[in-house]
Design a protein around this motif. Structure first.
Motif, PDB file in Angstrom:
ATOM      1  N   ARG A 106       0.813  -1.213   0.000  1.00 16.30           N
ATOM      2  CA  ARG A 106       0.000   0.000   0.000  1.00 16.30           C
ATOM      3  C   ARG A 106       0.851   1.269   0.000  1.00 16.30           C
ATOM      4  O   ARG A 106       0.518   2.249  -0.679  1.00 16.30           O
ATOM      5  CB  ARG A 106      -0.925   0.001   1.215  1.00 16.30           C
ATOM      6  CG  ARG A 106      -2.108  -0.949   1.067  1.00 16.30           C
ATOM      7  CD  ARG A 106      -2.950  -0.972   2.319  1.00 16.30           C
ATOM      8  NE  ARG A 106      -4.208  -1.678   2.091  1.00 16.30           N
ATOM      9  CZ  ARG A 106      -4.984  -2.151   3.063  1.00 16.30           C
ATOM     10  NH1 ARG A 106      -4.617  -2.000   4.331  1.00 16.30           N
ATOM     11  NH2 ARG A 106      -6.106  -2.771   2.780  1.00 16.30           N
ATOM     12  N   ALA A 107       1.939   1.272   0.736  1.00 16.89           N
ATOM     13  CA  ALA A 107       2.776   2.466   0.811  1.00 16.89           C
ATOM     14  C   ALA A 107       3.328   2.841  -0.558  1.00 16.89           C
ATOM     15  O   ALA A 107       3.313   4.016  -0.953  1.00 16.89           O
ATOM     16  CB  ALA A 107       3.924   2.248   1.798  1.00 16.89           C
ATOM     17  N   VAL A 108       3.809   1.859  -1.294  1.00 17.59           N
ATOM     18  CA  VAL A 108       4.390   2.112  -2.617  1.00 17.59           C
ATOM     19  C   VAL A 108       3.317   2.561  -3.607  1.00 17.59           C
ATOM     20  O   VAL A 108       3.501   3.517  -4.363  1.00 17.59           O
ATOM     21  CB  VAL A 108       5.136   0.868  -3.123  1.00 17.59           C
ATOM     22  CG1 VAL A 108       5.519   1.005  -4.590  1.00 17.59           C
ATOM     23  CG2 VAL A 108       6.383   0.625  -2.270  1.00 17.59           C
ATOM     24  N   VAL A 109       2.175   1.879  -3.589  1.00 18.54           N
ATOM     25  CA  VAL A 109       1.086   2.258  -4.498  1.00 18.54           C
ATOM     26  C   VAL A 109       0.561   3.653  -4.155  1.00 18.54           C
ATOM     27  O   VAL A 109       0.279   4.463  -5.045  1.00 18.54           O
ATOM     28  CB  VAL A 109      -0.037   1.208  -4.442  1.00 18.54           C
ATOM     29  CG1 VAL A 109      -1.285   1.697  -5.173  1.00 18.54           C
ATOM     30  CG2 VAL A 109       0.441  -0.107  -5.057  1.00 18.54           C
ATOM     31  N   ASP A 110       0.450   3.961  -2.871  1.00 20.71           N
ATOM     32  CA  ASP A 110      -0.064   5.274  -2.462  1.00 20.71           C
ATOM     33  C   ASP A 110       0.845   6.409  -2.924  1.00 20.71           C
ATOM     34  O   ASP A 110       0.375   7.426  -3.444  1.00 20.71           O
ATOM     35  CB  ASP A 110      -0.239   5.336  -0.946  1.00 20.71           C
ATOM     36  CG  ASP A 110      -1.464   4.566  -0.461  1.00 20.71           C
ATOM     37  OD1 ASP A 110      -2.240   4.089  -1.313  1.00 20.71           O
ATOM     38  OD2 ASP A 110      -1.628   4.443   0.771  1.00 20.71           O
ATOM     39  N   SER A 142      10.645  -0.956 -14.700  1.00 20.83           N
ATOM     40  CA  SER A 142      10.050  -1.998 -13.861  1.00 20.83           C
ATOM     41  C   SER A 142       8.566  -2.153 -14.153  1.00 20.83           C
ATOM     42  O   SER A 142       8.003  -3.237 -14.000  1.00 20.83           O
ATOM     43  CB  SER A 142      10.240  -1.663 -12.380  1.00 20.83           C
ATOM     44  OG  SER A 142      11.606  -1.613 -12.041  1.00 20.83           O
ATOM     45  N   GLY A 143       7.931  -1.069 -14.583  1.00 24.10           N
ATOM     46  CA  GLY A 143       6.528  -1.117 -14.916  1.00 24.10           C
ATOM     47  C   GLY A 143       6.256  -1.731 -16.277  1.00 24.10           C
ATOM     48  O   GLY A 143       5.110  -2.048 -16.603  1.00 24.10           O
ATOM     49  N   LYS A 144       7.305  -1.919 -17.066  1.00 18.24           N
ATOM     50  CA  LYS A 144       7.162  -2.557 -18.381  1.00 18.24           C
ATOM     51  C   LYS A 144       7.564  -4.031 -18.322  1.00 18.24           C
ATOM     52  O   LYS A 144       6.839  -4.893 -18.819  1.00 18.24           O
ATOM     53  CB  LYS A 144       8.024  -1.838 -19.419  1.00 18.24           C
ATOM     54  CG  LYS A 144       7.967  -2.490 -20.801  1.00 18.24           C
ATOM     55  CD  LYS A 144       8.917  -1.833 -21.788  1.00 18.24           C
ATOM     56  CE  LYS A 144       8.862  -2.561 -23.139  1.00 18.24           C
ATOM     57  NZ  LYS A 144       9.803  -2.004 -24.118  1.00 18.24           N
ATOM     58  N   ALA A 155       3.846  -2.766 -10.276  1.00 16.57           N
ATOM     59  CA  ALA A 155       2.421  -2.505 -10.487  1.00 16.57           C
ATOM     60  C   ALA A 155       2.132  -1.008 -10.480  1.00 16.57           C
ATOM     61  O   ALA A 155       1.382  -0.497 -11.325  1.00 16.57           O
ATOM     62  CB  ALA A 155       1.597  -3.210  -9.407  1.00 16.57           C
ATOM     63  N   ALA A 156       2.713  -0.303  -9.530  1.00 13.32           N
ATOM     64  CA  ALA A 156       2.477   1.136  -9.435  1.00 13.32           C
ATOM     65  C   ALA A 156       3.021   1.871 -10.657  1.00 13.32           C
ATOM     66  O   ALA A 156       2.374   2.770 -11.209  1.00 13.32           O
ATOM     67  CB  ALA A 156       3.112   1.679  -8.160  1.00 13.32           C
ATOM     68  N   LYS A 157       4.211   1.494 -11.096  1.00 13.51           N
ATOM     69  CA  LYS A 157       4.823   2.172 -12.233  1.00 13.51           C
ATOM     70  C   LYS A 157       4.096   1.850 -13.541  1.00 13.51           C
ATOM     71  O   LYS A 157       4.030   2.683 -14.448  1.00 13.51           O
ATOM     72  CB  LYS A 157       6.302   1.799 -12.328  1.00 13.51           C
ATOM     73  CG  LYS A 157       7.160   2.420 -11.234  1.00 13.51           C
ATOM     74  CD  LYS A 157       7.072   3.940 -11.225  1.00 13.51           C
ATOM     75  CE  LYS A 157       8.187   4.574 -10.401  1.00 13.51           C
ATOM     76  NZ  LYS A 157       8.096   6.060 -10.392  1.00 13.51           N
TER      77      LYS A 157
END
Length: 245
Positions: A106-110, A142-144, A155-157
């Motif tokens: 949650r911290a990273v996504v937030d 990392s998001g790719k 996931a966030a990226k």
């Protein structure tokens, strides 16, 4: 070439160090007035002082709705408008799926998704009124391609890419462009925390056989922030030395 942002105002989040600070420095070198935001207000102020009179430093938690609204309003007031927003603030809480705690996810996504969305929403309101503006969101390779131990970060990226494209479609007819940059392995305090083995293994996957420098990301962001990219919106620019091709 100089003066690509002459007379314009910019806001860069997470800019007390690393890529964010390099972006702020490059913007100032090209004539912009810059608000540096960071969770640590003292470090933001010190970073701004190091860049001279064209910068101001402000503390802000990008996950806090009112703080972000105040940040954008303050930047626009201080510099008589807001021409450029760079959503750069980010954190990592790496762990395997088996060991990652919900609070780390949650911290990273937030920070990455909610933080980017809050600033994008607030800044776009200012830019819509002016009928111009450029928003640059920092995603990641990392998001790719995904990274083991980074299900939260990847996931966030990746989400930032989708957000960028959706916002670009919403705002294009208002004269506001929204693009994303996906850095690869860059020499920053964040990557310096990696083990030597992990760093070397990642570097070996890069066709150019080296990590990038923060200034190389800053130059790509400068392109997207300036009129050089006047017909570019909804784009994702990979700056990775060829990694992930």
């Amino acid at each position: 070439m100089s003066g690509l942002l002459e007379g314009r105002s910019a806001l860069v989040t997470g800019a007390a160090q690393g890529i964010g600070l390099a972006i702020a420095r490059t913007f100032i070198e090209h004539g912009a007035s810059v608000t540096i935001a960071d969770l640590d207000a003292d470090r933001a102020a010190a970073a701004a002082a190091s860049l001279g009179g064209g910068a101001r430093g402000v503390g802000c938690d990008v996950t806090a709705e009112q703080q972000v609204a105040d940040l954008v309003a303050g930047a626009a007031q201080a510099h008589r408008g807001l021409d450029v927003l760079v959503n750069n603030a980010g954190i990592t809480r790496d762990a395997s799926l088996r060991k990652m705690r919900l609070e780390d996810f949650r911290a990273v996504v937030d920070v990455h998704l909610q933080g980017t969305w809050l600033a994008l929403r607030a800044a776009s309101e200012v830019m819509r009124e002016a009928k111009r503006g450029s928003i640059v969101n920092l995603s990641s390779m990392s998001g790719k391609v995904g990274n083991p131990g980074q299900t939260n970060y990847s996931a966030a990226k990746a989400g930032i890419v989708g957000m960028t494209k959706a916002a670009a479609k919403e705002l294009a007819h208002h004269g506001v462009r929204v693009n994303a940059v996906q850095p690869g392995l860059i020499r920053t305090p964040m990557t310096e925390a990696m083990s030597a083995e992990a760093y070397a293994a990642t570097e070996a996957t890069i066709p150019m056989r080296r990590a990038g420098e923060p200034e190389e990301i800053a130059n790509a962001v400068l392109f997207l922030a300036s009129d050089l990219s006047s017909y570019v919106t909804g784009a994702v620019l990979e700056v990775s030395g060829g990694r992930g091709m």
